[in-house]
Design an enzyme around this catalytic site. Structure first.
Site, PDB file in Angstrom:
ATOM      1  N   GLU A 218       0.837  -1.197   0.000  1.00  0.00           N
ATOM      2  CA  GLU A 218       0.000   0.000   0.000  1.00  0.00           C
ATOM      3  C   GLU A 218       0.881   1.261   0.000  1.00  0.00           C
ATOM      4  OE1 GLU A 218      -3.573   1.748   2.915  1.00  0.00           O
ATOM      5  OE2 GLU A 218      -2.344   0.035   3.525  1.00  0.00           O
TER       6      GLU A 218
ATOM      7  N   LYS B  91      -9.122   2.430  -2.065  1.00  0.00           N
ATOM      8  CA  LYS B  91      -9.400   1.721  -0.815  1.00  0.00           C
ATOM      9  C   LYS B  91     -10.821   2.038  -0.364  1.00  0.00           C
ATOM     10  CE  LYS B  91      -7.122   0.981   3.689  1.00  0.00           C
ATOM     11  NZ  LYS B  91      -5.900   1.351   4.462  1.00  0.00           N
TER      12      LYS B  91
ATOM     13  N   CYS C 255      -5.370  -3.325   2.145  1.00  0.00           N
ATOM     14  CA  CYS C 255      -5.147  -3.455   3.590  1.00  0.00           C
ATOM     15  C   CYS C 255      -6.421  -3.622   4.402  1.00  0.00           C
ATOM     16  CB  CYS C 255      -4.338  -2.262   4.089  1.00  0.00           C
ATOM     17  SG  CYS C 255      -3.604  -2.540   5.727  1.00  0.00           S
TER      18      CYS C 255
ATOM     19  N   SER D  59       0.165  -2.996   6.992  1.00  0.00           N
ATOM     20  CA  SER D  59      -0.319  -3.441   8.296  1.00  0.00           C
ATOM     21  C   SER D  59       0.850  -3.468   9.267  1.00  0.00           C
ATOM     22  CB  SER D  59      -0.947  -4.838   8.161  1.00  0.00           C
ATOM     23  OG  SER D  59      -1.343  -5.340   9.416  1.00  0.00           O
TER      24      SER D  59
ATOM     25  N   ASP E 112      -6.298 -54.071   6.407  1.00  0.00           N
ATOM     26  CA  ASP E 112      -7.695 -53.645   6.359  1.00  0.00           C
ATOM     27  C   ASP E 112      -8.544 -54.318   7.424  1.00  0.00           C
ATOM     28  OD1 ASP E 112      -7.117 -52.004   4.264  1.00  0.00           O
ATOM     29  OD2 ASP E 112      -7.878 -53.335   2.712  1.00  0.00           O
TER      30      ASP E 112
ATOM     31  N   THR F 261     -14.408 -54.914   5.411  1.00  0.00           N
ATOM     32  CA  THR F 261     -13.032 -54.509   5.705  1.00  0.00           C
ATOM     33  C   THR F 261     -12.350 -53.802   4.543  1.00  0.00           C
ATOM     34  OG1 THR F 261     -12.166 -56.647   4.961  1.00  0.00           O
ATOM     35  CG2 THR F 261     -12.785 -56.464   7.284  1.00  0.00           C
TER      36      THR F 261
ATOM     37  N   GLU G   2      -8.865 -49.949  -2.805  1.00  0.00           N
ATOM     38  CA  GLU G   2      -9.265 -51.191  -3.456  1.00  0.00           C
ATOM     39  C   GLU G   2     -10.542 -50.995  -4.261  1.00  0.00           C
ATOM     40  OE1 GLU G   2      -7.431 -54.426  -0.243  1.00  0.00           O
ATOM     41  OE2 GLU G   2      -9.560 -53.921  -0.188  1.00  0.00           O
TER      42      GLU G   2
ATOM     43  N   THR H   1     -13.442 -58.905  -4.958  1.00  0.00           N
ATOM     44  CA  THR H   1     -14.237 -59.924  -5.635  1.00  0.00           C
ATOM     45  C   THR H   1     -15.714 -59.568  -5.530  1.00  0.00           C
ATOM     46  OG1 THR H   1     -12.614 -61.640  -5.161  1.00  0.00           O
ATOM     47  CG2 THR H   1     -14.842 -62.367  -5.683  1.00  0.00           C
TER      48      THR H   1
END
Length: 640
Positions: A46, A115, A170, A197, A359, A463, A468, A475
């Site tokens: 600023e 500002k 600011c 600041s 797992d 689990t 996975e 499966t």
């Protein structure tokens, strides 16, 4: 090709109060430095052309005119640089003086942003000199022409997708309704803040939280440049505390009490993707009472090596304390989810298949925690170990010992005889170790668990983990199925840390030793006969390293990145562990399996969501099972 990244910079020049010539020279030097470092957005503090602490010298015509002359010098010099920059100076318009940010690009003054919120409390007395900004856009005089001036200005880059900038100054960001809210809702993806600041004890922490929080709320990049060395220390000290943040994450921060330039690589694609995903993010804010003026500019593509850190484990916090806190939180979410399901169904028994792997270990630990919450004896947890053709002594021992140490009930059912009978029934040669050989064992295990659950009036606890499921490494109607899947949204890389956390906080040395050995055991479904007593079927040899797949999974689902960008990011994250060919190979595997295996995810059992990425078909991933992977794989083939 930078894949949507752009380098930004926040610079604090060493200044002299009320010496615009010196200050202009410092700004020019930092422009050259930032350009050499491939920054294309550069933000200065600023009133940096005059110094913030000029006091009543702001009422001097000589200072105002000198600042304007130096602005002309900077604008002219900017023609040699491929960047847009923001620099603060006092600007006179309509007989009033404004605290403004000048927006400059390639020889043009694109506009002036005044500002909005002028502080006049505590150590600040800006209203003595400056007039608050206005939302309407006016045209102010500049070098024989006119440029737009107002708070509602946007600067849109026509050559960099997703790059639209706006500015506030600011105090604006400290106010209850910062202008940046309207800017972002109107389309700004990057906010520049020219700030002065001052430093007081503890203010830096609040400032950091403020800037990171604003970038999170607005889903934007935020470049905050603060005044520093050279400002008057008559009453205040300025620390040059510069911050670059993106959607709540601090990318870069300067050391205080100096004049440092910091850099950060903003991911514009990530910001655009997040806003697109959030249906609550407005396209245009209804709070904007006046329309925005959009000024277009152009930047040429710049190639650079990313300085942005690329986290190879996006699901796992690196800080040890934060990781421990996260693990405790996730275990609680999993356990509370199961607790509610048990309460709702009135069930007081749970059945789990215990393999001695990661797992099933995590699922057992979570189940034990849920039973403790409900005050149900742990011996009503039925841990079933089901050795078959691929079971090794190591996993068998761990499964049995762990179940007993946790106080659960242990049953052992050897599957060999029933699976061989099944092979005879369907006419399958047991010497043929194909997918039928493997999946028959997995389905037999699930059948046994379901039937035992019927016997005891219990729930089968799933689990399988999220990694996975993403790969379809389960499966169908085997380990894919359960009555409640406590690990369904926990990625494999995080499963390991959850078990590790439990081991680290465990007060029983014998249980801790078992858990540590489980952590040291290779991941395997153990469906093929062992080799010399050791696990012969290692999952990561078959489908690839889980640390890579979890990285792919996170960035594909969380941000919708293109394959080429993910490949680029993975090379940055894992370049020391894997070569490009290996990363590309497993990325192709991930995409092929992710698309082809959606049918398994479309009928997942219930399970608790623990993070920002999950695969539940009921809310997290509404993906058709017949979706084609062609365009993703074709892009990867072009990288080969």
């Amino acid at each position: 090709m930078n894949h949507g990244f752009i380098r930004v910079s926040a610079a604090t020049p060493k200044i002299k109060v009320a010496d615009p010539v010196f200050n202009g020279e410092q700004i020019l030097t930092l422009m050259t430095e930032s350009a050499a470092n491939h920054a294309q957005v550069l933000v200065f503090p600023e009133l940096c052309l005059t110094g913030y602490t000029c006091g009543d010298l702001f009422l001097q015509n000589a200072l105002i005119e000198s600042a304007k002359n130096q602005l002309k010098r900077i604008v002219d010099a900017s023609a040699a640089y491929d960047m847009i920059l923001f620099a603060g100076l006092p600007w006179q318009h309509g007989g009033k003086l404004y605290n403004t940010a000048a927006v400059i690009c390639k020889g043009r003054l694109l506009g002036l942003v005044p500002k909005t919120h002028i502080p006049n409390y505590s150590e600040f007395y800006e209203l003595r000199h400056f007039t608050p900004g206005f939302q309407k856009t006016v045209m102010t005089d500049w070098e024989g022409g006119k440029v737009p001036m107002g708070t509602n200005l946007l600067f849109a880059c026509t050559s960099v997708p997703g790059l639209t900038l706006a500015a506030e100054i600011c105090e604006d960001v400290w106010a209850p309704y910062p202008p940046s809210i309207g800017h972002a809702c109107a389309g700004a993806t990057v906010i520049a803040n020219c700030s002065a600041s001052d430093e007081t004890v503890g203010k830096d922490s609040y400032r950091n939280s403020l800037i990171c929080g604003q970038s999170a709320r607005l889903v934007c990049g935020y470049v905050y440049a603060n005044a520093g060395e050279g400002e008057s220390t008559q009453d205040l000290v300025f620390g040059g505390h510069n911050i670059i943040a993106e959607n709540g994450t601090r990318l870069s921060v300067s050391k205080r009490f100096g004049h440092e330039t910091i850099y950060g690589d903003l991911d514009l694609e990530r910001l655009v993707s997040e806003r697109r995903r959030m249906n609550t993010y407005p396209a245009l804010s209804p709070l904007n009472q006046t329309p925005y003026t959009v000024t277009e500019f152009e930047l040429n593509p710049v190639s650079f090596s990313l300085c942005r850190p690329m986290d190879p484990a996006p699901f796992v916090p690196h800080d040890r304390e934060e990781r421990a806190r996260r693990c405790e939180e996730i275990l609680s979410i999993q356990a509370v989810g199961l607790k509610k399901r048990l309460e709702h169904t009135g069930v007081t028994h749970a059945v789990l298949g215990i393999s001695g792997g990661l797992d099933s270990t995590l699922a057992l630990l979570v189940t034990a925690r849920a039973f403790d919450m409900l005050g149900i004896p742990r011996d009503q947890i039925h841990g079933v170990t089901m050795p078959c053709f691929g079971t090794t002594d190591r996993t068998y021992r761990n499964a049995c010992a762990m179940t007993e140490k946790l106080g659960a009930r242990l049953s052992e059912i050897n599957l060999k005889e029933s699976v061989l009978l099944h092979f005879k029934d369907i006419g399958h040669d047991p010497k043929d170790h194909d997918v039928t050989y493997e999946n028959s064992q997995a389905r037999e295990r699930t059948q046994i668990l379901m039937d035992i659950a019927n016997q005891v009036g219990g729930l089968v606890i799933g689990t399988g983990d999220m990694s996975e499921l993403a790969l379809g490494w389960a499966t169908y109607n085997g380990d894919h199925m359960s009555m409640y899947g406590v690990n369904a949204s926990v990625p494999k890389t995080l499963v390991r840390h959850l078990v590790r956390y439990f081991a680290d906080t465990c007060k029983e040395p014998e249980l801790q030793a078992i858990l540590l050995d489980v952590l040291d055991t290779p991941v395997s479904p153990e469906l093929l006969p062992p080799t010399k007593g050791a696990i012969s079927q290692k999952t990561e040899d078959l489908v690839g390293p889980y640390e890579l797949h979890d990285f792919f999974l996170y960035h594909i689902l969380r941000f919708g990145y293109r394959p080429g960008k993910i490949f680029c990011m993975a090379n940055l994250a894992f370049g020391k562990e894997y070569d490009r060919e290996t990363i590309l190979k497993w990325l192709k595997v991930f995409y092929r399996r992710f698309f082809s295996q959606q049918y398994k995810r479309s009928c997942l059992p219930d399970g608790p969501r623990v993070g920002s990425v999950a695969l539940s078909p009921r809310g997290d991933l509404r993906m058709p099972s017949d979706a084609c992977s062609r365009i993703w794989l074709e892009e990867l083939e072009e990288l080969s």
